[in-house]
Write a protein that holds these residues in place. Structure first.
Motif, PDB file in Angstrom:
ATOM      1  N   ALA A  65      -9.286  -4.020  -5.368  1.00 41.49           N
ATOM      2  CA  ALA A  65      -8.156  -3.895  -5.586  1.00 41.49           C
ATOM      3  C   ALA A  65      -8.059  -2.638  -6.728  1.00 41.49           C
ATOM      4  CB  ALA A  65      -7.566  -4.924  -5.987  1.00 41.49           C
ATOM      5  N   SER A  66      -9.062  -2.953  -7.681  1.00 44.40           N
ATOM      6  CA  SER A  66      -8.900  -1.692  -8.668  1.00 44.40           C
ATOM      7  C   SER A  66      -9.176  -0.384  -8.249  1.00 44.40           C
ATOM      8  CB  SER A  66     -10.217  -2.124  -9.579  1.00 44.40           C
ATOM      9  OG  SER A  66     -11.406  -2.247  -8.837  1.00 44.40           O
ATOM     10  N   LYS A  67      -9.752  -0.349  -6.779  1.00 43.69           N
ATOM     11  CA  LYS A  67      -9.880   1.255  -6.437  1.00 43.69           C
ATOM     12  C   LYS A  67      -8.684   1.739  -5.927  1.00 43.69           C
ATOM     13  CE  LYS A  67     -14.769   0.924  -5.812  1.00 43.69           C
ATOM     14  NZ  LYS A  67     -15.145  -0.504  -4.942  1.00 43.69           N
ATOM     15  N   LEU A  68      -7.591   1.018  -5.688  1.00 44.85           N
ATOM     16  CA  LEU A  68      -6.409   1.360  -5.185  1.00 44.85           C
ATOM     17  C   LEU A  68      -5.689   2.489  -5.895  1.00 44.85           C
ATOM     18  CD1 LEU A  68      -4.724  -2.052  -4.068  1.00 44.85           C
ATOM     19  CD2 LEU A  68      -5.706  -0.229  -2.734  1.00 44.85           C
ATOM     20  N   THR A  69      -4.953   3.440  -5.228  1.00 44.12           N
ATOM     21  CA  THR A  69      -4.487   4.451  -6.210  1.00 44.12           C
ATOM     22  C   THR A  69      -2.846   4.301  -6.204  1.00 44.12           C
ATOM     23  OG1 THR A  69      -4.411   5.820  -4.015  1.00 44.12           O
ATOM     24  CG2 THR A  69      -6.239   6.344  -5.854  1.00 44.12           C
ATOM     25  N   ASP A  70      -2.425   3.331  -5.329  1.00 47.30           N
ATOM     26  CA  ASP A  70      -0.985   3.369  -5.308  1.00 47.30           C
ATOM     27  C   ASP A  70      -0.607   1.894  -5.957  1.00 47.30           C
ATOM     28  OD1 ASP A  70      -0.679   4.614  -1.922  1.00 47.30           O
ATOM     29  OD2 ASP A  70       0.047   5.447  -4.004  1.00 47.30           O
ATOM     30  N   GLU A  71       0.658   1.628  -6.208  1.00 46.93           N
ATOM     31  CA  GLU A  71       1.217   0.261  -6.624  1.00 46.93           C
ATOM     32  C   GLU A  71       1.872  -0.210  -5.367  1.00 46.93           C
ATOM     33  OE1 GLU A  71      -0.089  -0.201 -10.398  1.00 46.93           O
ATOM     34  OE2 GLU A  71       1.612  -1.521  -9.441  1.00 46.93           O
ATOM     35  N   PHE A  72       1.607  -1.532  -5.191  1.00 47.25           N
ATOM     36  CA  PHE A  72       2.044  -2.229  -3.751  1.00 47.25           C
ATOM     37  C   PHE A  72       3.176  -3.094  -4.367  1.00 47.25           C
ATOM     38  CE2 PHE A  72      -0.254  -0.262  -0.822  1.00 47.25           C
ATOM     39  CZ  PHE A  72      -1.467   0.352  -1.354  1.00 47.25           C
ATOM     40  N   LYS A  73       4.157  -3.608  -3.666  1.00 44.54           N
ATOM     41  CA  LYS A  73       4.947  -4.626  -3.771  1.00 44.54           C
ATOM     42  C   LYS A  73       5.327  -5.350  -2.702  1.00 44.54           C
ATOM     43  CE  LYS A  73       8.761  -1.553  -4.101  1.00 44.54           C
ATOM     44  NZ  LYS A  73       8.364  -0.288  -3.299  1.00 44.54           N
ATOM     45  N   SER A  74       6.149  -6.165  -2.740  1.00 49.14           N
ATOM     46  CA  SER A  74       6.749  -6.882  -1.577  1.00 49.14           C
ATOM     47  C   SER A  74       7.686  -5.861  -0.769  1.00 49.14           C
ATOM     48  CB  SER A  74       7.312  -8.054  -1.844  1.00 49.14           C
ATOM     49  OG  SER A  74       6.573  -8.999  -2.689  1.00 49.14           O
ATOM     50  N   GLY A  75       7.813  -5.877   0.444  1.00 47.00           N
ATOM     51  CA  GLY A  75       8.320  -5.179   1.428  1.00 47.00           C
ATOM     52  C   GLY A  75       7.658  -3.735   1.847  1.00 47.00           C
ATOM     53  N   ASP A  76       6.585  -3.463   1.115  1.00 41.64           N
ATOM     54  CA  ASP A  76       5.955  -2.162   1.379  1.00 41.64           C
ATOM     55  C   ASP A  76       5.200  -2.341   2.667  1.00 41.64           C
ATOM     56  OD1 ASP A  76       4.627  -1.320  -1.859  1.00 41.64           O
ATOM     57  OD2 ASP A  76       6.558  -1.072  -0.753  1.00 41.64           O
TER      58      ASP A  76
END
Lengths: 375, 63
Positions: A65-76
């Motif tokens: 997860a630490s490698k992710l560049t985007d922020e994610f949230k419910s609905g995505d």
């Protein structure tokens, strides 16, 4: 024949084996919509991936997860690279995620956006449609879940603020498959009651739990409500379609109670101020009247004294006049008043003749005599 | 004991008496009679005035 009896753990272990050795369940791409998204302190991400028909749990550990560049949230709407993994103690399976990318908005959200635009176009969100709330309601209707914090909050606060209001409760599920239908039924029922205001809502919840309040049939129906409606769909930031179509929206049940009623304590305070003001005004008037009466007293005093003095002056005048005319005054000085026989006053020698009788009045008596001669 | 008198009326009577007395042809007896009448009226008015004055003082002192 002997039957084979397995333990639960045996079964779970077997399933784990089946799933984790199946190559077609390894390193696969899956697309879906994130729901119930949680980011733990550890950095691990826990959520579900879903589509219109089903849902699967997912986990993404921090090292990935630490490698992710985007922020994610419910609905995505996302696409993930994952393998199926199992958790034997619970007998669950899940997606073990290595990579995750955004893939445009969730379709559910898209549908809602589309509907929102449509309803707005039809004018259902217009400000001009929104009615004022009667803050002194006789009857308030509430649609929310039985035994919920929402109904307890609403009842408590309405009673505290405006105990005169009668509360009519139309219970309904507020989440889950049946919610839209139950909400609609509750709403239709409420329309035949003599309510001043209707409150529809629920306590705070994660985004998709509010979806029942996006239901088209419900929203369209509420737009036709006979009485003003307050939405109390507790949420963080986002709104549901219901929020746009009602007359007033509140972010919590407590706020809804405040929008729906006056607070009698404020009224009591106002009354107290008004009574004080009235008291002061009346005192002011009384003071004014006192002063006026004072003035009148002074005036009356002057007028009365004046009148008495005037009469006195006139009397003095008349007395003087009378005294001056006192016929006896002149007699005091030794003068005599002469009268003839017929009591006419003689002021000239020609008024009387010789041998006539005359009466001389002196200060202390009369002398009667006869005229001897004239000179 | 106060006698309610009509000040105007009484003063007018006084004036009339004085006028009558000023007529030259009047007899002495008449004059004396009128004079005495005038004095009586004067006294009457004086008494009533004193009463009125006293009453005014009473009334305006009441608060």
């Amino acid at each position: 024949m002997e039957r084979v009896v397995y333990s639960v753990n045996d079964i779970n272990k077997y399933i784990k084996n089946v799933l984790t050795t199946d190559e077609s369940l390894k390193y696969i791409y899956v697309k879906g919509e994130i729901s119930n998204f949680k980011k733990a302190v550890t950095g691990h991400l826990y959520f579900s991936l879903k589509d219109d028909d089903s849902l699967i749990n997912a986990i993404m550990f921090n090292n990935y997860a630490s490698k992710l560049t985007d922020e994610f949230k419910s609905g995505d709407e996302v696409v993930v690279l994952a393998s199926i993994d199992t958790y034997v103690p619970r007998g669950t399976y899940q997606l073990f995620i290595y990579e995750m990318h955004l893939e445009g908005k969730g379709s559910i959200l898209e549908k809602i956006e589309k509907l929102k635009k449509q309803l707005a176009k039809e004018g259902l969100f217009d400000e001009s449609r929104k009615r004022k709330i009667n803050l002194y309601p006789n009857n308030i209707g509430i649609i929310t879940a039985k035994n919920s914090a929402a109904i307890k909050d609403l009842v408590f606060n309405i009673n505290r603020r405006y105990p005169l209001a009668n509360i009519y409760f139309f219970p309904s599920s507020v989440q889950g498959e049946n919610a839209p239908k139950e909400l609609l039924e509750a709403f239709n029922k409420s329309q035949s009651y003599p309510l001043d205001t209707l409150i529809i809502g629920r306590g705070g919840g994660a985004n998709e739990d509010l979806n029942a309040f996006n239901d088209e049939a419900l929203v369209r129906a509420v737009a036709t409500s006979k009485m003003p409606v307050i939405s109390a769909v507790g949420h963080e930031i986002d709104s549901t379609l219901l929020d746009f179509v009602v007359d007033k929206r509140a972010s919590t049940p407590t706020a809804a109670a405040e929008l729906a009623t006056v607070d009698i304590r404020e009224i009591e305070q106002k009354i107290s101020y008004i009574l004080t003001d009235m008291g002061n005004k009346i005192n002011g008037y009384l003071d004014d009247i006192s002063l006026k009466i004072e003035d009148y007293y002074q005036d009356f005093k002057s007028i009365l004294l004046n009148k008495v003095n005037n009469y006195e002056l006139r009397l003095i005048g008349e007395k003087k006049r009378l005294n001056a005319l006192n016929p006896l005054n002149i007699l005091e000085r030794g003068y005599a008043l002469i009268e003839d026989e017929s009591s006419h006053i003689v002021t000239s020698v020609n008024d009387i003749n010789i041998n006539q009788t005359m009466v001389a009045h002196l200060k202390d008596g009369k002398l009667v005599s006869v005229i001897k001669e004239k000179r | 004991m106060e006698e309610k008198i009509d000040f105007e009326k009484e003063l007018k009577s006084l004036e009339e008496i004085a006028s009558k007395m000023e007529i030259e042809s009047i007899s002495l007896d008449e004059a004396i009679k009128l004079y005495e009448k005038g004095i009586a009226i004067t006294k009457k008015i004086e008494v009533a005035l004193a009463d009125a004055k006293r009453k005014v003082e009473e009334v305006i002192e009441i608060k």
